[in-house]
Design a protein around this motif. Structure first.
Motif, PDB file in Angstrom:
ATOM      1  N   ASP A  17       0.821  -1.203   0.000  1.00  0.00           N
ATOM      2  CA  ASP A  17       0.000   0.000   0.000  1.00  0.00           C
ATOM      3  C   ASP A  17       0.860   1.260   0.000  1.00  0.00           C
ATOM      4  N   SER A  18       2.070   1.158   0.568  1.00  0.00           N
ATOM      5  CA  SER A  18       2.946   2.332   0.652  1.00  0.00           C
ATOM      6  C   SER A  18       3.568   2.693  -0.688  1.00  0.00           C
ATOM      7  N   LEU A  19       3.578   1.745  -1.630  1.00  0.00           N
ATOM      8  CA  LEU A  19       4.154   2.013  -2.953  1.00  0.00           C
ATOM      9  C   LEU A  19       3.132   2.778  -3.784  1.00  0.00           C
ATOM     10  N   GLN A  44       3.066  13.749  -5.482  1.00  0.00           N
ATOM     11  CA  GLN A  44       2.502  14.948  -4.855  1.00  0.00           C
ATOM     12  C   GLN A  44       3.457  15.523  -3.818  1.00  0.00           C
ATOM     13  N   GLN A  45       4.117  14.656  -3.065  1.00  0.00           N
ATOM     14  CA  GLN A  45       5.056  15.165  -2.069  1.00  0.00           C
ATOM     15  C   GLN A  45       6.264  15.821  -2.724  1.00  0.00           C
ATOM     16  N   MET A  46       6.751  15.240  -3.818  1.00  0.00           N
ATOM     17  CA  MET A  46       7.878  15.851  -4.526  1.00  0.00           C
ATOM     18  C   MET A  46       7.501  17.243  -5.023  1.00  0.00           C
ATOM     19  N   LEU A  47       6.273  17.371  -5.527  1.00  0.00           N
ATOM     20  CA  LEU A  47       5.814  18.678  -5.991  1.00  0.00           C
ATOM     21  C   LEU A  47       5.727  19.665  -4.836  1.00  0.00           C
ATOM     22  N   HIS A  93       8.152  21.968   6.569  1.00  0.00           N
ATOM     23  CA  HIS A  93       6.697  21.993   6.638  1.00  0.00           C
ATOM     24  C   HIS A  93       6.063  20.853   5.847  1.00  0.00           C
ATOM     25  N   THR A  94       6.855  20.209   4.960  1.00  0.00           N
ATOM     26  CA  THR A  94       6.347  19.048   4.234  1.00  0.00           C
ATOM     27  C   THR A  94       5.979  17.935   5.191  1.00  0.00           C
ATOM     28  N   LEU A  95       6.612  17.913   6.364  1.00  0.00           N
ATOM     29  CA  LEU A  95       6.281  16.897   7.366  1.00  0.00           C
ATOM     30  C   LEU A  95       4.827  17.001   7.809  1.00  0.00           C
ATOM     31  N   TYR A  96       4.251  18.195   7.738  1.00  0.00           N
ATOM     32  CA  TYR A  96       2.839  18.349   8.099  1.00  0.00           C
ATOM     33  C   TYR A  96       1.945  17.638   7.089  1.00  0.00           C
ATOM     34  N   PHE A  97       2.355  17.616   5.831  1.00  0.00           N
ATOM     35  CA  PHE A  97       1.622  16.879   4.803  1.00  0.00           C
ATOM     36  C   PHE A  97       1.649  15.381   5.117  1.00  0.00           C
ATOM     37  N   PHE A 120       2.653   3.389  10.044  1.00  0.00           N
ATOM     38  CA  PHE A 120       4.069   3.756   9.979  1.00  0.00           C
ATOM     39  C   PHE A 120       4.711   3.258   8.682  1.00  0.00           C
ATOM     40  N   ILE A 121       4.444   1.997   8.327  1.00  0.00           N
ATOM     41  CA  ILE A 121       5.028   1.450   7.103  1.00  0.00           C
ATOM     42  C   ILE A 121       4.449   2.163   5.886  1.00  0.00           C
ATOM     43  N   TYR A 122       3.177   2.560   5.979  1.00  0.00           N
ATOM     44  CA  TYR A 122       2.522   3.250   4.863  1.00  0.00           C
ATOM     45  C   TYR A 122       3.187   4.588   4.553  1.00  0.00           C
ATOM     46  N   VAL A 123       3.571   5.348   5.586  1.00  0.00           N
ATOM     47  CA  VAL A 123       4.175   6.674   5.367  1.00  0.00           C
ATOM     48  C   VAL A 123       5.698   6.612   5.321  1.00  0.00           C
ATOM     49  N   LEU A 124       6.288   5.435   5.555  1.00  0.00           N
ATOM     50  CA  LEU A 124       7.747   5.327   5.593  1.00  0.00           C
ATOM     51  C   LEU A 124       8.404   5.787   4.290  1.00  0.00           C
ATOM     52  N   PRO A 125       7.915   5.391   3.094  1.00  0.00           N
ATOM     53  CA  PRO A 125       8.546   5.904   1.862  1.00  0.00           C
ATOM     54  C   PRO A 125       8.503   7.419   1.755  1.00  0.00           C
ATOM     55  N   LEU A 126       7.438   8.043   2.262  1.00  0.00           N
ATOM     56  CA  LEU A 126       7.347   9.501   2.217  1.00  0.00           C
ATOM     57  C   LEU A 126       8.367  10.137   3.151  1.00  0.00           C
ATOM     58  N   LEU A 127       8.578   9.516   4.318  1.00  0.00           N
ATOM     59  CA  LEU A 127       9.588  10.018   5.242  1.00  0.00           C
ATOM     60  C   LEU A 127      10.994   9.865   4.653  1.00  0.00           C
ATOM     61  N   LEU A 128      11.250   8.716   4.020  1.00  0.00           N
ATOM     62  CA  LEU A 128      12.554   8.498   3.388  1.00  0.00           C
ATOM     63  C   LEU A 128      12.777   9.494   2.258  1.00  0.00           C
ATOM     64  N   LEU A 129      11.714   9.775   1.498  1.00  0.00           N
ATOM     65  CA  LEU A 129      11.819  10.760   0.426  1.00  0.00           C
ATOM     66  C   LEU A 129      12.120  12.142   0.987  1.00  0.00           C
ATOM     67  N   TYR A 130      11.482  12.486   2.103  1.00  0.00           N
ATOM     68  CA  TYR A 130      11.699  13.793   2.725  1.00  0.00           C
ATOM     69  C   TYR A 130      13.159  13.958   3.162  1.00  0.00           C
ATOM     70  N   PHE A 131      13.674  12.971   3.893  1.00  0.00           N
ATOM     71  CA  PHE A 131      15.047  13.073   4.385  1.00  0.00           C
ATOM     72  C   PHE A 131      16.061  12.968   3.249  1.00  0.00           C
ATOM     73  N   GLY A 132      15.785  12.116   2.246  1.00  0.00           N
ATOM     74  CA  GLY A 132      16.692  12.023   1.106  1.00  0.00           C
ATOM     75  C   GLY A 132      16.718  13.295   0.291  1.00  0.00           C
TER      76      GLY A 132
END
Length: 226
Positions: free
Chosen positions: A15-17, A24-27, A37-41, A169-181
């Motif tokens: 589901d996280s993929l 949308q997060q990259m944009l 502030h992207t962390l709020y998203f 947590f696993i669902y949003v993990l790729p978004l968190l990794l994208l944010y930090f990367g």
């Protein structure tokens, strides 16, 4: 319990993929001035995912749906009237942004247009994440499969909360990794070119999406009132 744990991890991983959430997060990361502030998203997505999971498991979502239907049947003019009002506001906002973008483009000030479109508050980003997650959940088959399996177990609230939080947590993990990367690579030539490109694209995407949302709300409200 081991089967439930394995199902939770597997379903949440697939589901996280979610390419639409990642795009949308990259944009947004290219748009917002304060990158943190992207962390709020992401928080909005996670909160909505958690709340909906618990609501579905305990039947609150079904109760709210029945209550909303009763309210709509009893006071249709208020519900559909609110939809029309929201549609008009969104349509007006979209038109305003389109006109502003057209003026800036004629003046060769496209960069200024991009700068004006990225002033999103943490509250707005949180709301965008929550709404996006709510829309995505309508077609989230792994999520509903997980909730259905979880409902087959008689568990106390702490265990239910644990499994839903683990899935969340696993669902949003790729978004968190994208944010930090993204932040780690920020300032490099590749990220600067990406931000420049997405900043220009966002100038057109934001007003168009707002206009489409306004049209959908207007059609929904007016079709019921007329």
């Amino acid at each position: 319990m081991w089967l439930l744990l394995g199902t939770t991890i597997t379903a949440s991983f697939f589901d996280s993929l979610n390419p639409s959430a990642i795009a949308q997060q990259m944009l947004l990361q290219a748009m917002v001035k304060q990158k943190r502030h992207t962390l709020y998203f992401i928080l909005g997505i996670g909160t909505a995912n958690l709340a909906m999971g618990l609501a579905i498991y305990y039947g609150v979502a079904a109760w709210a749906s029945v209550l909303l239907k009763k309210f709509t049947d009893a006071y249709p003019q208020y519900v559909y009237g609110a939809a029309v009002a929201a549609g008009l506001l969104c349509a007006a906002g979209g038109i305003r942004l389109i006109v502003k973008t057209a003026r800036n483009t004629k003046c060769s000030c496209i960069e200024d247009a991009a700068k004006t479109s990225i002033r999103l508050s943490p509250f707005s980003l949180f709301g965008m994440g929550a709404v996006f997650c709510g829309v995505e959940l309508t077609s989230a088959f792994p999520y509903f499969g997980f909730i259905a399996m979880l409902s087959g177990y008689v568990l106390s609230f702490p265990f239910v909360l644990f499994f839903v939080l683990l899935y969340d947590f696993i669902y949003v993990l790729p978004l968190l990794l994208l944010y930090f990367g993204y932040n780690r690579l920020r300032g490099t030539a590749g990220i600067q070119r990406l931000e420049h490109l997405l900043g220009k694209v966002s100038v057109y995407i934001v007003p168009v999406v707002l206009e489409l949302l306004g049209i959908l709300l207007l059609v929904y409200g007016l079709s019921a009132l007329l």
